[in-house]
Write an enzyme that holds these catalytic residues in place. Structure first.
Site, short mmCIF file in Angstrom:
data_model
loop_
_atom_site.label_atom_id
_atom_site.label_comp_id
_atom_site.label_asym_id
_atom_site.label_seq_id
_atom_site.Cartn_x
_atom_site.Cartn_y
_atom_site.Cartn_z
N HIS A 251 33.30 17.40 70.48
CA HIS A 251 33.28 18.52 71.14
C HIS A 251 32.74 19.80 70.43
CE1 HIS A 251 36.97 17.92 74.51
NE2 HIS A 251 36.11 16.91 74.21
N TYR B 19 42.22 26.90 76.83
CA TYR B 19 43.39 27.60 76.43
C TYR B 19 43.64 28.84 77.32
CZ TYR B 19 43.37 24.89 72.05
OH TYR B 19 43.25 24.24 70.92
N PRO C 149 51.35 24.51 67.93
CA PRO C 149 50.05 23.49 68.18
C PRO C 149 49.23 24.42 68.58
CG PRO C 149 52.11 23.45 69.69
CD PRO C 149 52.38 24.30 68.65
N LYS D 20 46.27 22.65 64.23
CA LYS D 20 46.20 22.48 62.96
C LYS D 20 46.82 21.21 62.29
CE LYS D 20 42.46 25.11 62.16
NZ LYS D 20 41.74 24.08 62.77
N TYR E 247 38.75 27.24 63.75
CA TYR E 247 39.00 26.24 64.44
C TYR E 247 38.45 24.82 64.04
CZ TYR E 247 40.14 23.80 68.93
OH TYR E 247 40.89 23.04 69.77
P1 RFL Z 1 55.05 13.17 60.97
O1 RFL Z 1 54.13 12.57 61.85
O2 RFL Z 1 56.21 13.85 61.46
O3 RFL Z 1 55.49 11.87 60.24
C1 RFL Z 1 56.74 11.69 59.53
C2 RFL Z 1 57.45 10.45 59.26
O4 RFL Z 1 58.20 10.30 58.28
C3 RFL Z 1 59.10 9.63 58.81
N1 RFL Z 1 60.58 10.13 58.29
C4 RFL Z 1 61.42 9.21 57.57
N2 RFL Z 1 61.12 8.16 56.87
C5 RFL Z 1 62.04 7.66 56.01
N3 RFL Z 1 63.21 8.28 55.68
C6 RFL Z 1 63.52 9.45 56.55
N4 RFL Z 1 64.78 9.98 56.56
C7 RFL Z 1 62.65 9.85 57.45
N5 RFL Z 1 62.49 10.94 58.11
C8 RFL Z 1 61.31 11.13 58.91
C9 RFL Z 1 59.07 9.88 60.41
O5 RFL Z 1 59.67 8.77 61.25
C10 RFL Z 1 57.54 9.91 60.43
O6 RFL Z 1 57.13 8.70 60.63
O7 RFL Z 1 54.62 14.09 59.60
P2 RFL Z 1 53.11 14.13 59.19
O8 RFL Z 1 52.70 12.60 58.65
O9 RFL Z 1 52.95 15.17 58.18
O10 RFL Z 1 52.00 14.64 60.12
C11 RFL Z 1 52.15 15.61 60.56
C12 RFL Z 1 51.68 15.77 62.26
O11 RFL Z 1 52.29 14.80 62.87
C13 RFL Z 1 51.50 17.09 62.95
O12 RFL Z 1 51.28 18.18 62.14
C14 RFL Z 1 50.88 17.17 64.05
O13 RFL Z 1 51.07 16.31 65.06
C15 RFL Z 1 50.93 18.63 64.92
N6 RFL Z 1 50.21 18.64 66.13
C16 RFL Z 1 48.80 18.79 66.08
N7 RFL Z 1 48.28 18.63 65.02
C17 RFL Z 1 46.78 18.82 64.86
O14 RFL Z 1 46.02 18.92 63.81
N8 RFL Z 1 46.00 18.92 66.00
C18 RFL Z 1 46.69 18.91 67.50
O15 RFL Z 1 46.10 18.97 68.26
C19 RFL Z 1 48.03 18.96 67.51
N9 RFL Z 1 48.70 18.94 68.69
C20 RFL Z 1 50.91 18.80 67.27
C21 RFL Z 1 50.11 18.65 68.53
C22 RFL Z 1 52.35 18.49 67.60
C23 RFL Z 1 52.97 18.34 68.60
N10 RFL Z 1 54.48 18.17 68.75
C24 RFL Z 1 55.01 17.17 69.47
C25 RFL Z 1 55.25 18.97 67.50
C26 RFL Z 1 50.87 18.75 69.75
C27 RFL Z 1 52.29 18.83 69.81
C28 RFL Z 1 52.85 18.86 71.16
C1 PHB Z 2 46.31 17.92 72.32
O1 PHB Z 2 45.24 17.34 72.87
O2 PHB Z 2 47.43 17.37 72.16
C2 PHB Z 2 46.10 19.39 71.56
C3 PHB Z 2 44.94 19.71 71.76
C4 PHB Z 2 44.72 21.12 71.07
C5 PHB Z 2 45.96 21.87 70.77
C6 PHB Z 2 47.13 21.10 70.71
C7 PHB Z 2 47.35 19.97 71.40
O3 PHB Z 2 45.54 23.17 70.14
#
Ligand code: RFL
Ligand code: PHB
Length: 389
Positions: A72, A200, A292, A296, A384
């Site tokens: 993008h 957004y 989110p 990041k 970004y």
């Molecule tokens: P995770 O993905 O939470 O993985 C942690 C892992 O640890 C396990 N765990 C355990 N394992 C053993 N013993 C225990 N007691 C444990 N407790 C937990 C879990 O089961 C899991 O498998 O953390 P990690 O690896 O640090 O990754 C971080 C990302 O997942 C998170 O920051 C992103 O998803 C945030 N996020 C976004 N980030 C972006 O860079 N770009 C995006 O567009 C973006 N959009 C988002 C997002 C997060 C969202 N939500 C649901 C919070 C959109 C959403 C809606």
């Molecule tokens: C997504 O596609 O899940 C998404 C994209 C951009 C954001 C957050 C989530 O800032």
């Protein structure tokens, strides 16, 4: 079992770190509480910075990302009256890639066997022991049997609710936190996106985001009060709300379809400092959370892992103790800048319940400034695409 690094958590941070360490010949094992299918079922991030893409490249695990990821060159900020395009390619010379966290995690998972990265799924009751010493241990239960991993370092990659950060005595670190008065309700549907770039939108009815996973799969969000439940939002109500908040132009192009997934995620800013305590290094959501809005979270997990892998490689390869000592400062310097960006974009694009006419006027003025200033657009664009390591 004895190993050099015990990694807790097999989300993107844990698996990326495991693969990077194996590439350097460092022994490690990853302990994950859930099953592989459970981990892959969590629909989260969609936007990858260059740094995340380049780590996958370095691992030689970027074939599908290159083939299926959508580069993008820009994204849009809307407010019901106008659409401001941030031309990130022109302003920074870089792009972001839309590729789901699920897909990235699957690529990392699929390579474990071939790369000799051992992941123990279903590891229950993980506990970190003697983390301040040079001989830390991690214990866990599997099939009713308690196991013990002896190692030199523990990498806490276990997300916000995991045991790693909680193993650090409260008086040895500082938590910084802001909880927002709303959550994001997300819907994933097998329908073409309404726009080829993300939108957004700060509408008077609230925030909306139009995103995607592919040319055939859309991801949308609206902000909702924390008291709302997913059951309050049937698909039609959500599509109607998206159509209003994204504005008439986008609404005309929305294709509706049944939800493959629908969930509400609360918004929070959080940093725990320092990110190292004794032989424990925290990476990703275990150490920090961003709302989110700036996309990041996953990318910050990737930059932490980059610094952690560098530190651990320095320690095991060159007996460089300072490499590990410097981990927290290096990681936090990038974390705080991403926290600032995510917080400021969240404030700009959401209607807070406590906001009055003054705050709304400030949002309008800031959007006017962004619309008219290349400098302002460059600042948004460079944050970004991700600040340099
Ligand atoms: P995770 O993905 O939470 O993985 C942690 C892992 O640890 C396990 N765990 C355990 N394992 C053993 N013993 C225990 N007691 C444990 N407790 C937990 C879990 O089961 C899991 O498998 O953390 P990690 O690896 O640090 O990754 C971080 C990302 O997942 C998170 O920051 C992103 O998803 C945030 N996020 C976004 N980030 C972006 O860079 N770009 C995006 O567009 C973006 N959009 C988002 C997002 C997060 C969202 N939500 C649901 C919070 C959109 C959403 C809606
Ligand atoms: C997504 O596609 O899940 C998404 C994209 C951009 C954001 C957050 C989530 O800032």
């Amino acid at each position: 079992m004895k190993t050099q690094v015990c990694i807790v958590g097999a989300g993107p941070a844990g698996l990326l770190l495991g693969h990077l360490l194996r590439l350097q010949g460092i022994e490690c094992v990853v302990l994950e509480r859930r099953t592989p299918d459970y981990v892959l079922g969590r629909i989260r991030a969609g936007v990858l910075e260059n740094i995340t893409v380049s780590l996958m490249e370095r691992l030689g695990l970027d074939a599908r990302l290159k083939a299926e990821g959508l580069p993008h060159a820009g994204f849009n900020l809307a407010d019901g009256e106008r659409m401001i395009r941030i031309d990130i390619a022109e302003l920074t010379g870089q792009q972001v890639v839309v590729y789901g966290q699920t897909e990235l995690t699957r690529d990392l998972m699929d390579a474990c066997e071939e790369r000799d990265l051992e992941v123990v799924y279903g590891a229950e009751d993980v506990a970190l022991v003697d983390i301040e010493s040079d001989t830390p241990k991690v214990t866990y239960l599997r099939d009713g049997v308690r196991h013990r991993v002896e190692c030199r370092f523990i990498a806490g990659c276990d997300g916000f609710h995991g045991p790693s950060r909680q193993a650090i005595p409260a008086d040895r670190g500082q938590a910084y936190e802001k909880v927002y008065p709303f959550g994001w309700l997300g819907i994933l549907a097998e329908v073409p996106p309404c726009n080829h770039e993300l939108i957004y939108s700060n509408h008077e009815r609230g925030f909306a985001l139009a995103s995607m996973r592919s040319e055939a799969r859309s991801r949308y969000y609206v902000d909702v009060p924390l008291t709302d439940r997913v059951e309050d939002w049937d698909d039609e109500r959500l599509w109607d709300e998206l159509a209003v908040r994204l504005g008439p132009e986008a609404a005309a192009n929305i294709t509706r379809g049944p939800a493959l997934e629908k969930s509400i995620a609360p918004l929070r800013s959080y940093v725990f400092a320092p990110m190292r305590f004794g032989s424990l290094l925290l990476c990703g959501d275990a150490a920090h959370i961003v709302p989110p809005t700036g996309a990041k979270g996953l990318n910050l997990a990737a930059s932490d892992v980059y610094y952690a892998a560098e530190s651990l490689t320095g320690f095991f390869g060159r007996s460089d103790n300072d490499a590990v000592a410097g981990y927290s400062d290096k990681a936090l310097s990038r974390v705080w800048k991403a926290e600032r960006f995510s917080w400021s974009l969240t404030k700009l694009m959401h209607r807070f319940p406590e906001d009055g006419p003054f705050e709304r006027a400030m949002q309008k003025a800031e959007l006017d400034y962004i619309a008219s200033s290349r400098a302002a657009q460059t600042s948004i664009a460079e944050n970004y695409v991700g600040l340099p390591l």
